[in-house]
Design a protein around this motif. Structure first.
Motif, mmCIF file in Angstrom:
data_model
loop_
_atom_site.group_PDB
_atom_site.id
_atom_site.type_symbol
_atom_site.label_atom_id
_atom_site.label_comp_id
_atom_site.label_asym_id
_atom_site.label_seq_id
_atom_site.Cartn_x
_atom_site.Cartn_y
_atom_site.Cartn_z
ATOM 1 N N LEU A 90 0.829 -1.204 0.000
ATOM 2 C CA LEU A 90 0.000 0.000 0.000
ATOM 3 C C LEU A 90 0.865 1.256 0.000
ATOM 4 C CD1 LEU A 90 -2.870 1.137 0.131
ATOM 5 C CD2 LEU A 90 -2.726 1.002 2.621
ATOM 6 N N LEU A 91 1.892 1.274 0.852
ATOM 7 C CA LEU A 91 2.772 2.441 0.928
ATOM 8 C C LEU A 91 3.559 2.627 -0.369
ATOM 9 C CD1 LEU A 91 4.119 2.067 4.584
ATOM 10 C CD2 LEU A 91 2.374 3.649 3.745
ATOM 11 N N LEU A 92 4.017 1.538 -0.946
ATOM 12 C CA LEU A 92 4.755 1.633 -2.203
ATOM 13 C C LEU A 92 3.866 2.146 -3.329
ATOM 14 C CD1 LEU A 92 6.893 -1.644 -2.106
ATOM 15 C CD2 LEU A 92 7.720 0.707 -1.882
ATOM 16 N N SER A 93 2.602 1.755 -3.318
ATOM 17 C CA SER A 93 1.675 2.241 -4.341
ATOM 18 C C SER A 93 1.421 3.736 -4.189
ATOM 19 C CB SER A 93 0.353 1.468 -4.264
ATOM 20 O OG SER A 93 0.536 0.125 -4.622
ATOM 21 N N VAL A 94 1.288 4.187 -2.948
ATOM 22 C CA VAL A 94 1.125 5.625 -2.710
ATOM 23 C C VAL A 94 2.345 6.381 -3.230
ATOM 24 C CG1 VAL A 94 0.943 7.411 -0.940
ATOM 25 C CG2 VAL A 94 -0.413 5.317 -0.745
ATOM 26 N N ALA A 95 3.535 5.860 -2.924
ATOM 27 C CA ALA A 95 4.767 6.514 -3.372
ATOM 28 C C ALA A 95 4.892 6.498 -4.890
ATOM 29 C CB ALA A 95 5.979 5.825 -2.731
ATOM 30 N N GLN A 96 4.532 5.377 -5.515
ATOM 31 C CA GLN A 96 4.636 5.289 -6.971
ATOM 32 C C GLN A 96 3.625 6.200 -7.660
ATOM 33 O OE1 GLN A 96 7.078 3.804 -8.403
ATOM 34 N NE2 GLN A 96 6.414 4.270 -10.485
ATOM 35 N N THR A 97 2.453 6.351 -7.060
ATOM 36 C CA THR A 97 1.464 7.277 -7.608
ATOM 37 C C THR A 97 1.977 8.710 -7.567
ATOM 38 O OG1 THR A 97 -0.351 5.820 -6.922
ATOM 39 C CG2 THR A 97 -0.911 8.111 -7.393
ATOM 40 N N ARG A 98 2.706 9.050 -6.510
ATOM 41 C CA ARG A 98 3.266 10.396 -6.396
ATOM 42 C C ARG A 98 4.260 10.690 -7.525
ATOM 43 N NH1 ARG A 98 2.828 13.428 -1.918
ATOM 44 N NH2 ARG A 98 4.902 14.309 -2.263
ATOM 45 N N VAL A 99 4.928 9.665 -8.020
ATOM 46 C CA VAL A 99 5.867 9.852 -9.128
ATOM 47 C C VAL A 99 5.148 10.413 -10.352
ATOM 48 C CG1 VAL A 99 7.385 8.627 -10.743
ATOM 49 C CG2 VAL A 99 7.466 8.080 -8.311
ATOM 50 N N TRP A 100 3.885 10.043 -10.517
ATOM 51 C CA TRP A 100 3.111 10.474 -11.685
ATOM 52 C C TRP A 100 2.545 11.887 -11.540
ATOM 53 C CZ3 TRP A 100 1.999 7.961 -16.349
ATOM 54 C CH2 TRP A 100 2.587 6.696 -16.484
ATOM 55 N N LEU A 101 2.826 12.556 -10.427
ATOM 56 C CA LEU A 101 2.230 13.865 -10.205
ATOM 57 C C LEU A 101 2.953 14.994 -10.933
ATOM 58 C CD1 LEU A 101 1.224 13.712 -6.429
ATOM 59 C CD2 LEU A 101 -0.105 13.137 -8.467
ATOM 60 N N SER A 102 4.099 14.727 -11.537
ATOM 61 C CA SER A 102 4.789 15.755 -12.320
ATOM 62 C C SER A 102 5.630 15.093 -13.397
ATOM 63 C CB SER A 102 5.674 16.617 -11.418
ATOM 64 O OG SER A 102 6.836 15.906 -11.030
ATOM 65 N N PRO A 103 5.819 15.752 -14.542
ATOM 66 C CA PRO A 103 6.685 15.197 -15.590
ATOM 67 C C PRO A 103 8.123 15.028 -15.113
ATOM 68 C CG PRO A 103 5.329 16.984 -16.462
ATOM 69 C CD PRO A 103 5.164 16.999 -14.977
ATOM 70 N N GLU A 104 8.589 15.954 -14.255
ATOM 71 C CA GLU A 104 9.963 15.855 -13.768
ATOM 72 C C GLU A 104 10.197 14.554 -13.017
ATOM 73 O OE1 GLU A 104 8.957 20.315 -13.688
ATOM 74 O OE2 GLU A 104 7.955 18.404 -13.383
ATOM 75 N N SER A 105 9.326 14.252 -12.061
ATOM 76 C CA SER A 105 9.528 13.039 -11.260
ATOM 77 C C SER A 105 9.350 11.787 -12.106
ATOM 78 C CB SER A 105 8.557 13.025 -10.072
ATOM 79 O OG SER A 105 7.207 13.082 -10.514
ATOM 80 N N LEU A 106 8.406 11.807 -13.037
ATOM 81 C CA LEU A 106 8.153 10.631 -13.862
ATOM 82 C C LEU A 106 9.362 10.300 -14.733
ATOM 83 C CD1 LEU A 106 5.992 8.538 -14.784
ATOM 84 C CD2 LEU A 106 5.446 10.126 -16.631
ATOM 85 N N TRP A 107 9.912 11.320 -15.399
ATOM 86 C CA TRP A 107 11.006 11.051 -16.333
ATOM 87 C C TRP A 107 12.368 10.990 -15.641
ATOM 88 C CZ3 TRP A 107 9.717 8.746 -20.464
ATOM 89 C CH2 TRP A 107 8.452 8.963 -21.000
ATOM 90 N N MET A 108 12.485 11.583 -14.463
ATOM 91 C CA MET A 108 13.703 11.370 -13.667
ATOM 92 C C MET A 108 13.804 9.910 -13.258
ATOM 93 S SD MET A 108 14.167 14.694 -11.205
ATOM 94 C CE MET A 108 14.642 16.291 -11.880
ATOM 95 N N GLU A 109 12.674 9.342 -12.842
ATOM 96 C CA GLU A 109 12.661 7.928 -12.484
ATOM 97 C C GLU A 109 13.010 7.077 -13.696
ATOM 98 O OE1 GLU A 109 9.509 5.323 -10.075
ATOM 99 O OE2 GLU A 109 8.902 5.700 -12.147
ATOM 100 N N ALA A 110 12.440 7.408 -14.857
ATOM 101 C CA ALA A 110 12.715 6.633 -16.065
ATOM 102 C C ALA A 110 14.180 6.741 -16.472
ATOM 103 C CB ALA A 110 11.809 7.111 -17.201
ATOM 104 N N ALA A 111 14.735 7.951 -16.398
ATOM 105 C CA ALA A 111 16.142 8.131 -16.759
ATOM 106 C C ALA A 111 17.060 7.384 -15.798
ATOM 107 C CB ALA A 111 16.483 9.618 -16.774
ATOM 108 N N ARG A 112 16.673 7.304 -14.541
ATOM 109 C CA ARG A 112 17.486 6.593 -13.546
ATOM 110 C C ARG A 112 17.470 5.087 -13.775
ATOM 111 N NH1 ARG A 112 15.096 8.418 -9.645
ATOM 112 N NH2 ARG A 112 13.798 6.701 -8.927
ATOM 113 N N HIS A 113 16.313 4.550 -14.106
ATOM 114 C CA HIS A 113 16.196 3.102 -14.269
ATOM 115 C C HIS A 113 16.552 2.631 -15.677
ATOM 116 C CE1 HIS A 113 14.597 2.213 -10.332
ATOM 117 N NE2 HIS A 113 13.668 3.149 -10.465
ATOM 118 N N SER A 114 16.568 3.547 -16.640
ATOM 119 C CA SER A 114 16.884 3.167 -18.025
ATOM 120 C C SER A 114 17.952 4.105 -18.584
ATOM 121 C CB SER A 114 15.615 3.231 -18.889
ATOM 122 O OG SER A 114 14.591 2.422 -18.360
#
Length: 468
Positions: A338-362
């Motif tokens: 549940l906590l991880l889902s809340v945190a992952q949903t927060r990643v989608w709240l801005s383009p910066e966080s979404l694509w920073m995560e993508a750039a970090r993992h890929s």
């Protein structure tokens, strides 16, 4: 009564996990909905059922949504409600198909595992949610013996997203492993014919049946899918490393080894496939992944949202295997999900966080860097695009983006060089020509660039000051 309270609790937990998506903006290619001419036309509902439109039922829902409001939260609200509906139906199915404790565990995993985040938070993934809901309802009616009702609901699922074409295989496997009722033959055949028709329609709509990434053949795409499937299973067991743009390219030997592991898993599962035992759920999940993990390339080698419906089977497998585990351990795992889902949903709240995560993992992929460069400070954007240039030196689109980044950073001479380089790679590239025109540099078009010629003619019209 206990079952009803449990299902209500699941819906509340899912709402807590993914409710934050209501505050998310349009992400990735979601804004295309606002510029899609048929979707924004008063009579656009007619176009969504044309032969060249895939997922017509989903696009009809988008058309209705746009008639009401174009605010992002309204689109996210529909996605959230669809997920809650799926949770409600799935939890009832688990209670019908599994022992009670296993059903509770499976329903919890399906309801708020962070692997579900992308399907809920990404607006264009509404097709996945809508198709999954109709498939789950179809499974419910099939299990109740109302198979022609099941067939009708499956047709709706196909009209929402053709990716569920393998769902009749799950029903056939369920029927074979449990009741083997001969009356199920004709509805199953009808479903198979509908799946075939949906596949042919997709081929016609796309021109080739694929929407695959450039440079990826059917064989290459299939070879990488073993790695993609193992990645999905890893995310299910160890919910870390989520990204909107996964990097799954590996050496050919590793790709073959990944498929070897999957074949071994399938063979072992076949030994316990009867009576909806663990082997059934393993094979069911793999079958549901077939349309997006076969020889027909999709737009990306891997996407977390493709696990949405297959997770129904893998969640059931988890429930069957863990039903005798320590209760405190399971409660702790549930709270963690549940906590991880809340945190992952927060990643989608801005383009910066979404694509920073993508750039970090890929780190080896270009697209996350291009997307992130559009929303960060110009100096940071230049660094990102220079790295993208090193990864894809022959990509004209990367050169154009780097030119735009240099313009933002106040370096027009470097921007000019990148636009020139883009045109050397692709002489008909409209974006590069348009930006050169903005810099008062007019380039003659070579023969064979009729579409680009028409677009550049529009640039001379008064009042045109921004890129289309």
């Amino acid at each position: 009564m206990v079952a009803l309270r449990f299902r209500i609790l699941l819906v509340v937990a899912a709402l807590l996990a993914f409710g934050g998506a209501l505050w998310a903006p349009f992400q990735f290619d979601d804004p295309s909905l606002l510029t899609d001419v048929p979707l924004n036309a008063p009579a656009g509902w007619r176009h969504v059922f044309s032969a060249t439109q895939s997922g017509p039922l989903t696009y009809l829902s988008f058309w209705v949504n746009l008639r009401i409001s174009d605010a992002p939260w309204t689109f996210h609200l529909v996605s959230l409600l669809l997920h809650l509906a799926c949770v409600w139906v799935a939890s009832g199915l688990f209670l019908e198909l599994l022992p009670v404790r296993a059903a509770w565990l499976a329903a919890a995993v399906f309801a708020f595992h962070p692997l579900q985040t992308e399907a809920v938070a990404y607006v264009l993934a509404r097709a996945t949610l809508l198709a999954a809901l109709f498939c789950l309802l179809s499974l419910h009616y099939w299990w109740q013996g109302r198979r022609w009702w099941s067939f009708g609901l499956f047709l709706c699922a196909l009209l929402a997203k053709e990716e569920v074409a393998a769902f009749p295989l799950l029903l056939a496997l369920l029927e074979w492993s449990t009741r083997r009722n001969r009356q199920a033959v004709w509805p199953a055949v009808a479903m198979a014919v509908a799946s075939l028709g949906a596949g042919l329609r997709t081929i016609y709509a796309t021109g080739s049946g694929v929407g695959g990434p450039a440079g990826i053949t059917s064989f290459d795409y299939f070879s990488y899918q073993g790695v993609a499937i193992l990645r999905y299973l890893q995310l299910l067991l160890v919910p870390m490393g989520f990204t909107v743009d996964a990097e799954v390219r590996v050496a050919p030997l590793m790709a073959a080894l990944a498929w070897g592991v999957i074949v071994v898993i399938a063979l072992l599962a076949w030994r316990t496939v009867r009576a909806a035992q663990p082997g059934f759920w393993v094979l069911g999940g793999l079958l549901l992944l077939l349309p997006s993990s076969s020889i027909f390339p999709a737009g990306d080698l891997a996407a977390d949202r493709r696990m949405y419906l297959p997770l129904f089977c893998f969640a059931a497998l988890f429930g069957m295997l863990m039903r005798k585990a320590n209760a405190r351990l399971l409660w702790g795992y549930g709270v963690l999900l549940l906590l991880l889902s809340v945190a992952q949903t927060r990643v989608w709240l801005s383009p910066e966080s979404l694509w920073m995560e993508a750039a970090r993992h890929s780190p080896g992929k270009v697209r996350p860097k291009r997307q992130l460069a559009r929303v960060v400070h110009p100096l940071q954007a230049v660094e990102l695009m220079e790295e993208a240039k090193r990864l894809a030196p022959d990509d004209a689109a990367v050169a154009t983006d780097l030119g735009l980044t240099y313009l933002r950073a106040g370096k027009p001479e470097l921007a000019l060089g990148e636009f020139e380089r883009a045109l050397r790679k692709d002489p008909c590239l409209f974006d590069a020509l348009w930006n050169l025109r903005r810099m008062s540099v007019v380039k003659p078009l070579p023969a064979g660039c009729a579409w680009t010629l028409r677009q550049t003619e529009l640039l001379t019209q008064p009042g045109l000051s921004s890129a289309p």
